[in-house]
Design an enzyme around this catalytic site. Structure first.
Site, mmCIF file in Angstrom:
data_model
loop_
_atom_site.group_PDB
_atom_site.id
_atom_site.type_symbol
_atom_site.label_atom_id
_atom_site.label_comp_id
_atom_site.label_asym_id
_atom_site.label_seq_id
_atom_site.Cartn_x
_atom_site.Cartn_y
_atom_site.Cartn_z
ATOM 1 N N ALA A 77 48.711 25.822 -33.026
ATOM 2 C CA ALA A 77 47.837 25.015 -32.184
ATOM 3 C C ALA A 77 46.605 24.686 -33.018
ATOM 4 C CB ALA A 77 47.452 25.807 -30.944
ATOM 5 N N GLY A 123 51.658 28.217 -32.268
ATOM 6 C CA GLY A 123 52.209 27.180 -31.401
ATOM 7 C C GLY A 123 53.334 26.397 -32.080
ATOM 8 N N GLU A 126 56.327 28.484 -31.657
ATOM 9 C CA GLU A 126 56.649 28.427 -30.217
ATOM 10 C C GLU A 126 57.356 27.114 -29.884
ATOM 11 O OE1 GLU A 126 52.544 29.484 -29.063
ATOM 12 O OE2 GLU A 126 53.478 31.017 -27.814
ATOM 13 N N GLU A 146 48.800 34.866 -33.743
ATOM 14 C CA GLU A 146 47.730 34.718 -32.754
ATOM 15 C C GLU A 146 46.806 35.926 -32.664
ATOM 16 O OE1 GLU A 146 50.728 33.490 -32.388
ATOM 17 O OE2 GLU A 146 50.693 31.650 -31.207
HETATM 18 N N1 DAK Z 1 44.558 24.204 -36.745
HETATM 19 C C1 DAK Z 1 43.719 23.318 -37.312
HETATM 20 N N2 DAK Z 1 43.685 23.028 -38.625
HETATM 21 C C2 DAK Z 1 44.576 23.662 -39.395
HETATM 22 C C3 DAK Z 1 45.501 24.614 -38.882
HETATM 23 C C4 DAK Z 1 45.469 24.871 -37.481
HETATM 24 N N3 DAK Z 1 46.316 25.710 -36.889
HETATM 25 N N4 DAK Z 1 46.240 25.086 -39.907
HETATM 26 C C5 DAK Z 1 45.797 24.455 -41.018
HETATM 27 N N5 DAK Z 1 44.797 23.604 -40.714
HETATM 28 C C6 DAK Z 1 44.065 22.755 -41.619
HETATM 29 C C7 DAK Z 1 43.075 23.559 -42.470
HETATM 30 O O1 DAK Z 1 41.891 23.784 -41.735
HETATM 31 C C8 DAK Z 1 42.875 22.644 -43.658
HETATM 32 O O2 DAK Z 1 41.991 21.608 -43.280
HETATM 33 P P1 DAK Z 1 40.709 21.228 -44.196
HETATM 34 O O3 DAK Z 1 39.947 22.486 -44.359
HETATM 35 O O4 DAK Z 1 41.340 20.741 -45.487
HETATM 36 O O5 DAK Z 1 40.013 20.169 -43.423
HETATM 37 C C9 DAK Z 1 44.250 21.997 -43.834
HETATM 38 O O6 DAK Z 1 44.925 22.178 -42.596
HETATM 39 C C10 DAK Z 1 45.077 22.649 -44.934
HETATM 40 O O7 DAK Z 1 45.131 24.049 -44.661
HETATM 41 P P2 DAK Z 1 44.761 25.163 -45.765
HETATM 42 O O8 DAK Z 1 43.766 24.635 -46.747
HETATM 43 O O9 DAK Z 1 44.426 26.400 -45.029
HETATM 44 O O10 DAK Z 1 46.168 25.292 -46.519
HETATM 45 P P3 DAK Z 1 46.717 26.579 -47.271
HETATM 46 O O11 DAK Z 1 47.917 26.127 -48.026
HETATM 47 O O12 DAK Z 1 45.648 27.274 -48.031
HETATM 48 O O13 DAK Z 1 47.198 27.573 -46.109
HETATM 49 C C11 DAK Z 1 48.222 28.137 -43.986
HETATM 50 C C12 DAK Z 1 48.255 27.219 -45.240
HETATM 51 C C13 DAK Z 1 49.272 27.587 -43.002
HETATM 52 C C14 DAK Z 1 48.628 29.556 -44.409
HETATM 53 C C15 DAK Z 1 46.808 28.138 -43.403
HETATM 54 O O14 DAK Z 1 46.407 26.769 -43.201
HETATM 55 C C16 DAK Z 1 46.692 28.850 -42.094
HETATM 56 O O15 DAK Z 1 46.646 30.071 -42.051
HETATM 57 N N6 DAK Z 1 46.581 28.075 -41.013
HETATM 58 C C17 DAK Z 1 46.355 28.606 -39.691
HETATM 59 C C18 DAK Z 1 47.599 29.283 -39.148
HETATM 60 C C19 DAK Z 1 47.303 29.783 -37.787
HETATM 61 O O16 DAK Z 1 46.631 30.812 -37.586
HETATM 62 N N7 DAK Z 1 47.705 28.986 -36.815
HETATM 63 C C20 DAK Z 1 47.277 29.146 -35.443
HETATM 64 C C21 DAK Z 1 48.085 30.220 -34.794
HETATM 65 S S1 DAK Z 1 47.416 30.530 -33.206
HETATM 66 C C22 DAK Z 1 46.765 27.888 -26.293
HETATM 67 C C23 DAK Z 1 48.102 28.134 -26.409
HETATM 68 C C24 DAK Z 1 48.636 28.498 -27.583
HETATM 69 C C25 DAK Z 1 47.823 28.639 -28.672
HETATM 70 C C26 DAK Z 1 46.486 28.389 -28.564
HETATM 71 C C27 DAK Z 1 45.940 28.017 -27.378
HETATM 72 N N8 DAK Z 1 46.214 27.511 -25.065
HETATM 73 C C28 DAK Z 1 47.050 27.278 -23.976
HETATM 74 C C29 DAK Z 1 44.846 27.203 -24.956
HETATM 75 C C30 DAK Z 1 48.404 28.980 -29.933
HETATM 76 C C31 DAK Z 1 47.626 29.398 -30.916
HETATM 77 C C32 DAK Z 1 48.121 29.385 -32.267
HETATM 78 O O17 DAK Z 1 48.946 28.590 -32.649
#
Ligand code: DAK
Length: 268
Positions: A77, A123, A126, A146
């Site tokens: 997400a 997400g 998911e 998460e």
């Molecule tokens: N959201 C927003 N931006 C993201 C992102 C994300 N999930 N994942 C990556 N990006 C963006 C980064 O911020 C970066 O943007 P800039 O800084 O260049 O502007 C760009 O994508 C490239 O990412 P990285 O520079 O980090 O790339 P790397 O190769 O170094 O790393 C990575 C890749 C996939 C390991 C890393 O980007 C990462 O850890 N990303 C986040 C993974 C993560 O934690 N995802 C979220 C999981 S929690 C909800 C329901 C469900 C959810 C939430 C709310 N509600 C009902 C309200 C679910 C939550 C989740 O999904």
């Protein structure tokens, strides 16, 4: 993504997804590569609208969902979007998102295949798990991180991961927030097959083409019957009997059996 002779069609003015059609298959590409295809509210809305459209399009028999670029399916997400949510907003959005996209895909009447072409996190995983089955590329990495952000999976991840890989493994993956490689995901039955990035989409298309040969009505009934077995409110065996019986009233049953007896290919 692989260079394919895809007929590109602008069905609607989508900003965050692209639709490509190949024979009877719609390829829905989540197209926010700079954010690693992170799912924001608009993307969820657009996916819902595109899928709603295809329900009534008899020419489309299978949907493939994939991510733009070679790095990510969906990296979760959009963290920027939910960073300032409070309890009520979090709960409301989990409910509306689950209904609009995740449950909607799970119950979708045509097969939806996830082509996981890189990171499928939070997400993103998911979304892939809500699809009817999953293929991934060798470089894919999957996880539900998460808890590292102070939340739990909110789009059905705690339920579907346990269904797909078993309770103990789901507990481990969710509490450690670690990622699975494509090889481990295959071992855990999280994905059906692993292919190289170059082959992934073509392999999904081949499965879609096999699906296109079969009776759409029987496929819809099969999806409903399989899902019924995972619904605590429903007796899956009874649902199967009911849906099996209904098949005998369908024009496609007549065509399928007639074609067999006439030694020709059924035309569904
Ligand atoms: N959201 C927003 N931006 C993201 C992102 C994300 N999930 N994942 C990556 N990006 C963006 C980064 O911020 C970066 O943007 P800039 O800084 O260049 O502007 C760009 O994508 C490239 O990412 P990285 O520079 O980090 O790339 P790397 O190769 O170094 O790393 C990575 C890749 C996939 C390991 C890393 O980007 C990462 O850890 N990303 C986040 C993974 C993560 O934690 N995802 C979220 C999981 S929690 C909800 C329901 C469900 C959810 C939430 C709310 N509600 C009902 C309200 C679910 C939550 C989740 O999904």
């Amino acid at each position: 993504m692989n260079e394919l002779p895809l007929h590109k069609i602008n069905y609607m003015n989508f900003q965050n997804i692209k639709i490509e059609l190949k024979d009877k298959i719609a390829i829905v590409v989540i197209n926010r590569p700079k954010q690693l295809n992170a799912l924001n509210k608009m993307t969820i809305e657009e996916l819902h609208n595109a899928l709603s459209h295809f329900i009534n399009d008899a020419k489309i028999r299978t949907i493939i969902i994939t991510g733009s670029g070679e790095k990510a399916f969906v990296a979760g997400a959009d963290i920027k979007e939910f960073a300032d949510f409070d309890v009520e907003r979090g709960r409301d959005l989990a409910k509306s998102g689950q209904e609009k996209l995740f449950d909607f895909i799970e119950k979708y009447p045509k097969p939806v295949i996830a082509a996981i072409n890189g990171f499928a996190l939070g997400g993103g995983l998911e979304l892939a798990m809500a699809c009817h089955f999953r293929l991934c590329s060798e470089n894919a990495k999957m996880g539900l991180p998460e808890v590292s952000l102070g939340v739990i999976p909110g789009y059905g991840g705690t339920q579907r991961l346990a269904q797909l890989i078993g309770k103990g493994k789901a507990m481990e993956l969710i509490t450690t927030a670690k990622m699975l490689s494509s090889k481990k995901a295959l071992e855990h039955n999280l994905v059906n097959y692993v292919f190289s990035s170059e082959e992934l989409l073509n392999e999904c298309l081949k499965l879609g083409s096999l699906i296109s040969n079969n009776s759409p009505k029987a496929i819809t009934a099969a999806i409903e019957a399989i899902n019924a077995g995972f619904d605590n409110q429903v007796n899956g065996y009874e649902k199967e009997i009911e849906l099996f019986g209904n098949c005998f009233g369908s024009d496609e049953f007549i065509e399928g059996t007639t074609a067999f007896l006439e030694k020709r290919k059924a035309n569904f």
